[in-house]
Design an enzyme around this catalytic site. Structure first.
Site, PDB file in Angstrom:
ATOM      1  N   GLU A  87       0.778  -1.233   0.000  1.00  0.00           N
ATOM      2  CA  GLU A  87       0.000   0.000   0.000  1.00  0.00           C
ATOM      3  C   GLU A  87       0.813   1.288   0.000  1.00  0.00           C
ATOM      4  O   GLU A  87       0.310   2.315  -0.434  1.00  0.00           O
ATOM      5  CB  GLU A  87      -0.938  -0.005   1.226  1.00  0.00           C
ATOM      6  N   SER A 140     -49.152 -25.732  40.392  1.00  0.00           N
ATOM      7  CA  SER A 140     -48.995 -25.955  41.833  1.00  0.00           C
ATOM      8  C   SER A 140     -47.648 -25.507  42.379  1.00  0.00           C
ATOM      9  O   SER A 140     -47.477 -25.430  43.602  1.00  0.00           O
ATOM     10  CB  SER A 140     -49.205 -27.442  42.150  1.00  0.00           C
TER      11      SER A 140
END
Length: 820
Positions: free
Chosen positions: A213, A487
């Site tokens: 780059e 329950s």
């Protein structure tokens, strides 16, 4: 008409004469806004050379011209002027005076006796004003050269360049289990990113990126003038916008400026990029720039930064990248998606070779080492993408962790997406595996619409040790759903009774009853006659606990209050007010004692954990520790105050535990392995008005772990049955999953015992069963006899009485049906 034979405008008095051929006439005033028209005369001469000039003059609104000079003066001035220069009399502020009317033949200045010659319009040549041309050229040069320089200097002085580390990029946050193993990643919307220090990146990888780059990275001023000029041209006339940017410029573009665009906006972005890159080069070290660049640049496959790219392409840490692998990653930067070896192997190979050649050119690689490089193999893209996706139950854990971070720890979404947080959770891998395996085992082969949820919580601190809301990472979370508890909610009626001084020995009738037209019965007609409330809880007798609830001060509201105190949420998403008949915070009705209202699995585990902790409530939580990417500890539960809140009196909680201890074994033999003590309660809810069931629960705990299990269907709109068609109760599949989860989670830990309960309402714990009634000893009389004939006997002598011992106890009666 005056003495010269010229007309005057009536509105302004400005002289107006016939046009002189070849000369520009006087510009009349702009009369577009007036209704006064000049007088019409026989003089057809126009004040302008042509109609176009007239229109232009009218639009320009030029002031009226002064009166023309005498023709003789015109000729005299023309003859006296230097060659090539118009007479000064024809220059008025850069404009010629308008000529007078044409004179008679020979009056144009030609010698008498000569034939007329073609007239040369010297005054028109004199209209070119070289002084103004020079000034225009100077101004243009200033605009083209000086203005950009001044603008650049001013921008350079004004722009503020952040310091290294101030620019926070969106990074992946990692969610870990309590042992440090990875559970999930919180990936930002734009992709995967994990920042690393430059020292973690091998030198050959850095050199590969520079070769790809910006081969002059360490020597250039942060920008490329030729690249910038090319970018300007392409912005104005179209073309590639990359422009040969340096690494510094690329970083500025990605982190601060944004991607370039064609046209004026793109040019401004590029100029801003140039200014910031130049100033950054003066304030940042090259290594700082390179580190920031390597952490922000995109490599494809959703990977931002060199660390994420290393995992996406080679499934290894960045520290382990080879020269060939580093060169390939560097080659991808220019066109990451199209140069992926899985997409364009030939293009990737060519670019890879170019990078390696660049490394040789920059002396980063010797020719011999270059020749030895082999194109590296990469992992399949699908595998790389899967690495960034949370799978299975972990996705629901991630969802809860994210919610908790956002809501409870003041860690907003921006922080979560930018700081690369490492979040250590309370999840115990052993307990989590146990829960997942238990669900998989017992739901295997069942109805495909059957679902289960499991939550395990540490009673000592509220830490969630296992969490299973489903096996779809992006699906519905049943551990957070509002479900009827059946329950299993009777426990809170027992809490309320004990808080009101009703001990476990309190006797209650178990026969059916009718209240307000509603008949209350027990499952399959079970009953105990009259028994204490601990025995009624073990047998899960609806009638007994309905009567107990009616006896309480406050009735159903007392049950609701006890449940909320224990840890049942007062609201959750989708339910604004829990345990409320009108859903607006009003009181509950009597059905609360039978579990008619919606409650979440995580809340049941938490409320039972409060009982396990002798009444001390700890909010359930997932997050144990949060550390930012730079090592800063943002939260640590171990340093926070976690003494808990004594919500329920210790004596009450311990007596409830005592009443629940026999239930796991009573529920079809679900005692925990190794004789480990536990306290539990089952629950089942009815499917509409049918005899089928809809939800089934098992909730229970040891001193160190509370686990709630729910089993139901996706929508709750069909009977809950096994693959063979049998109804499912809490003592069935839910108890199987509960036992397997608890045994697996607690394997390898020491057995613990519950605290001995103290007296409440005259009873400390479950009262022992009453002793059997005494049986008096029996007497047997023996009378001697003698047979005098076949079948005929007669007594002889006095009878003898013998006292016999009491008969041995009768064998135990058949075990009653376990509670649902």
């Amino acid at each position: 008409m005056n003495s010269d034979g010229r007309h005057h405008q009536s509105s302004s008095g400005a002289p107006r004469g016939p046009a002189n051929p070849g000369q520009r006439g006087q510009v009349p005033p702009d009369d577009r806004l007036t209704a006064i028209l000049p007088p019409v005369t026989d003089d057809r001469s126009a004040p302008h050379a042509d109609s176009i000039e007239a229109v232009k003059a009218a639009l320009d609104g030029a002031p009226p011209m002064p009166p023309p000079r005498d023709p003789l003066e015109e000729v005299t001035a023309a003859l006296a002027a230097p060659p090539g220069k118009p007479p000064r009399g024809d220059q008025l502020g850069g404009r010629r005076r308008p000529p007078g009317p044409p004179g008679p033949p020979g009056s144009s200045g030609q010698p008498a006796g000569r034939l007329p010659q073609p007239r040369v319009d010297l005054p028109r040549v004199g209209q070119i004003n070289w002084k103004w041309i020079r000034r225009s050229l100077y101004l243009t040069a200033a605009v083209v050269i000086l203005l950009p320089m001044v603008t650049f200097t001013m921008a350079y002085l004004i722009v503020d360049v952040p310091k290294p580390g101030d620019i926070r990029t969106n990074q992946v946050s990692t969610i870990l289990a309590s042992d440090g193993s990875e559970i999930a990643k919180i990936v930002p919307p734009e992709g995967n990113r994990v920042d690393v220090n430059l020292s973690q990146v091998p030198m050959h990888v850095r050199q590969a990126v520079i070769a790809a780059e910006d081969r002059n990275f360490y020597s250039n001023p942060g920008f490329s003038f030729t690249g910038f000029a090319r970018a300007v041209k392409n912005n104005l006339f179209g073309g590639d916008l990359q422009g040969g940017s340096t690494i510094t410029q690329q970083y500025v573009k990605n982190a601060l400026v944004g991607s370039a665009q064609h046209g004026w906006s793109g040019l401004m972005r590029k100029a801003k990029e140039l200014v910031i890159a130049t100033k950054m080069s003066g304030e940042w070290s090259k290594d700082d720039v390179l580190q920031a660049y390597l952490n922000i640049i995109y490599f494809g496959r959703g990977a931002y930064g060199i660390s994420a790219a290393s995992k996406a392409y080679f499934d290894k840490p960045v520290e382990q990248l080879t020269v060939a692998e580093g060169a390939l990653l560097a080659a991808l930067i220019r066109r990451p998606s199209t140069l992926d070896p899985a997409v364009d192997p030939e293009g990737a190979h060519a670019r890879w070779n170019w990078v390696l050649d660049g490394m040789v050119e920059t002396k980063a690689l010797s020719p011999n080492d270059r020749a030895a490089q082999v194109f590296p193999e990469t992992v399949p893209p699908d595998l790389a993408r899967a690495e960034n996706q949370t799978k299975g139950p972990n996705g629901l854990i991630e969802r809860q962790v994210t919610r908790e971070l956002l809501e409870l720890f003041n860690i907003d979404e921006q922080t979560l997406n930018t700081q690369g947080l490492v979040v250590t959770t309370t999840i115990d891998p052993q307990a989590q595996r146990a829960a997942e395996k238990a669900v998989a085992k017992y739901l295997d082969g069942q109805d495909p619409d059957m679902r289960a949820a499991v939550v395990s919580i540490d009673p000592h601190n509220g830490a969630v040790r296992a969490y299973y809301g489903g096996d779809n990472a992006n699906g519905f979370d049943f551990a957070q759903a509002g479900l009827q508890t059946g329950s299993s909610f009777k426990v809170f009626a027992l809490v309320a009774a004990l808080e009101q001084g009703i001990g476990l020995g309190y006797q209650v009738d178990s026969s059916p009853l009718t209240v307000d037209g509603i008949k209350i019965t027990n499952v399959e007609g079970e009953g105990c006659g009259t028994c204490n409330i601990a025995e009624a809880l073990k047998m899960s007798l609806n009638t007994s606990y309905y009567r107990l609830m009616l006896k309480l001060n406050g009735g159903p509201q007392a049950v609701a209050d006890a449940a909320h105190q224990a840890g049942i949420a007062s609201s959750f998403p989708g339910v604004a007010h829990t345990l409320s008949e009108d859903g607006k915070g009003g009181p509950p009705n009597n059905g609360i004692v039978l579990g008619q209202y919606q409650t979440r699995v995580i809340d049941m585990a938490s409320a039972y954990a409060t009982l396990a902790a002798s009444g001390i409530y700890h909010p359930p939580h997932f997050v144990q520790k949060v550390v930012s990417a730079n090592g800063q500890v943002l939260f640590d539960a171990s340093t926070a105050d976690n003494t808990g809140d004594q919500r329920i009196p210790k004596a009450v909680a311990d007596n409830v535990t005592a009443a629940m201890e026999p239930i796991a074994g009573y529920s079809r033999g679900h005692n925990l392995a190794g004789g480990r003590d536990s306290a539990a309660k089952t629950g089942t809810t009815q499917f509409g008005d049918t005899t089928a069931n809809k939800d089934a629960w098992m909730v229970g705990y040891t001193p160190s772990l509370s686990t709630a299990v729910w089993v139901g269907t996706v929508k709750g709109d069909e009977p809950l049955v096994t693959a063979s068609g049998a109804a499912i109760y809490g003592s069935g599949l839910p108890s199987d999953i509960w036992k397997a989860t608890m045994d697996g989670a607690l394997k390898g830990t020491s057995n613990e015992t519950f605290p001995k309960p103290t007296e409440v309402g005259g009873y400390a714990g479950v009262p022992p069963p009453p002793p059997p009634p005494e049986v008096p000893p029996s007497e047997t009389v023996i009378q001697p006899t003698v047979e005098i004939a076949p079948g005929i006997t007669i007594p002889i002598g006095p009878p003898t009485t013998i006292t016999l011992a009491p008969p041995p106890p009768a064998p135990p009666a058949a075990t009653p049906t376990p509670p649902p």
